[in-house]
Scaffold this motif. Structure first.
Motif, mmCIF file in Angstrom:
data_model
loop_
_atom_site.group_PDB
_atom_site.id
_atom_site.type_symbol
_atom_site.label_atom_id
_atom_site.label_comp_id
_atom_site.label_asym_id
_atom_site.label_seq_id
_atom_site.Cartn_x
_atom_site.Cartn_y
_atom_site.Cartn_z
ATOM 1 N N PRO A 28 -16.191 -40.970 8.579
ATOM 2 C CA PRO A 28 -17.053 -39.942 7.998
ATOM 3 C C PRO A 28 -17.850 -40.386 6.777
ATOM 4 C CG PRO A 28 -14.774 -39.544 7.392
ATOM 5 C CD PRO A 28 -14.785 -40.727 8.309
ATOM 6 N N HIS A 74 -9.571 -40.054 0.621
ATOM 7 C CA HIS A 74 -10.299 -39.358 1.680
ATOM 8 C C HIS A 74 -9.557 -39.472 3.009
ATOM 9 C CE1 HIS A 74 -13.591 -38.206 4.368
ATOM 10 N NE2 HIS A 74 -14.057 -37.549 3.324
ATOM 11 N N GLN A 75 -8.954 -40.622 3.271
ATOM 12 C CA GLN A 75 -8.210 -40.791 4.515
ATOM 13 C C GLN A 75 -6.977 -39.890 4.524
ATOM 14 O OE1 GLN A 75 -5.053 -42.081 5.611
ATOM 15 N NE2 GLN A 75 -5.722 -41.815 7.722
ATOM 16 N N SER A 78 -8.411 -36.397 5.275
ATOM 17 C CA SER A 78 -9.115 -36.187 6.545
ATOM 18 C C SER A 78 -8.395 -36.766 7.757
ATOM 19 C CB SER A 78 -10.517 -36.805 6.467
ATOM 20 O OG SER A 78 -10.422 -38.226 6.451
ATOM 21 N N ARG A 79 -7.507 -37.742 7.541
ATOM 22 C CA ARG A 79 -6.810 -38.475 8.604
ATOM 23 C C ARG A 79 -7.756 -39.353 9.441
ATOM 24 N NH1 ARG A 79 -2.567 -38.872 6.273
ATOM 25 N NH2 ARG A 79 -1.635 -39.791 8.109
ATOM 26 N N GLN A 82 -11.475 -45.086 7.505
ATOM 27 C CA GLN A 82 -12.457 -45.185 6.428
ATOM 28 C C GLN A 82 -13.100 -46.566 6.409
ATOM 29 O OE1 GLN A 82 -13.098 -42.382 4.461
ATOM 30 N NE2 GLN A 82 -11.717 -41.460 5.953
#
Length: 186
Positions: A28, A74-75, A78-79, A82
């Protein structure tokens, strides 16, 4: 890439291929530390934006550690896998603490960086490392880096590429690689 939004518009440069593949792989955001790769990458992101082609959100980070720590967080939220791009994955002081943290948590991150300027500065914290010299080979190696990062146990994959490679023509389209399955009896 068949059936994906990027299949209708084949990338012309390795940088635009990088942007398209990251989106296709479900990455993302692209966490960026300003450096030598940005001119070609900036053009590729601007082209994607103006053409309405989906692409990862670029996130500018002032320091290598900030980029990797941001991707790590962020990982966790969001899972999703990255990607981090830094100009040179140089010294222990700039990157190693963030690498250790991401390695400990087994965070799937593709780390893209320029070739090392200091001999012996490599960290042993990566599951997989490779380097390319030609832009036409980026797609295959980037997809492999993401595949390795996602494979259990998940972790960090490193791909080095010189600045010139991102401005070179893209290679043939590469296909998405599934995570390897552990061996098991039939």
């Amino acid at each position: 890439m068949e059936g994906s939004p990027i299949a209708s518009r084949l990338p012309t440069t390795a940088a635009s291929e990088l942007v398209a593949i990251l989106y296709d792989e479900g990455v993302p955001c692209l966490f960026l530390n300003p450096g030598m790769q940005l001119p070609a990458l900036r053009s590729a992101l601007a082209e994607a934006r103006s053409a309405g082609v989906p692409h990862p959100q670029p996130v500018l980070c002032a320091h290598e550690q900030v980029a990797l720590f941001a991707a790590h967080g962020h990982q966790l939220a969001s899972r999703a896998p990255q990607a981090v791009m830094v100009h040179v994955e140089g010294g222990e002081l700039d990157f190693d603490r963030a690498l250790l943290s991401a390695q400990r948590d087994r965070i799937p991150i593709a780390v893209l960086c320029g070739p090392e300027e200091v001999a012996g500065g490599r960290s042993r914290r990566f599951k997989w490392e490779a380097g390319i010299t030609e832009g036409r080979r980026l797609g295959t190696f980037l997809r492999r880096a993401i595949q390795i990062a996602r494979s259990e146990p998940t972790g960090l994959a490193r791909l080095t590429l010189p600045r010139e490679a991102l401005a070179q023509p893209a290679g043939p389209p590469s296909r998405r690689l599934l995570p390897p399955r552990p061996p098991a009896a039939d």
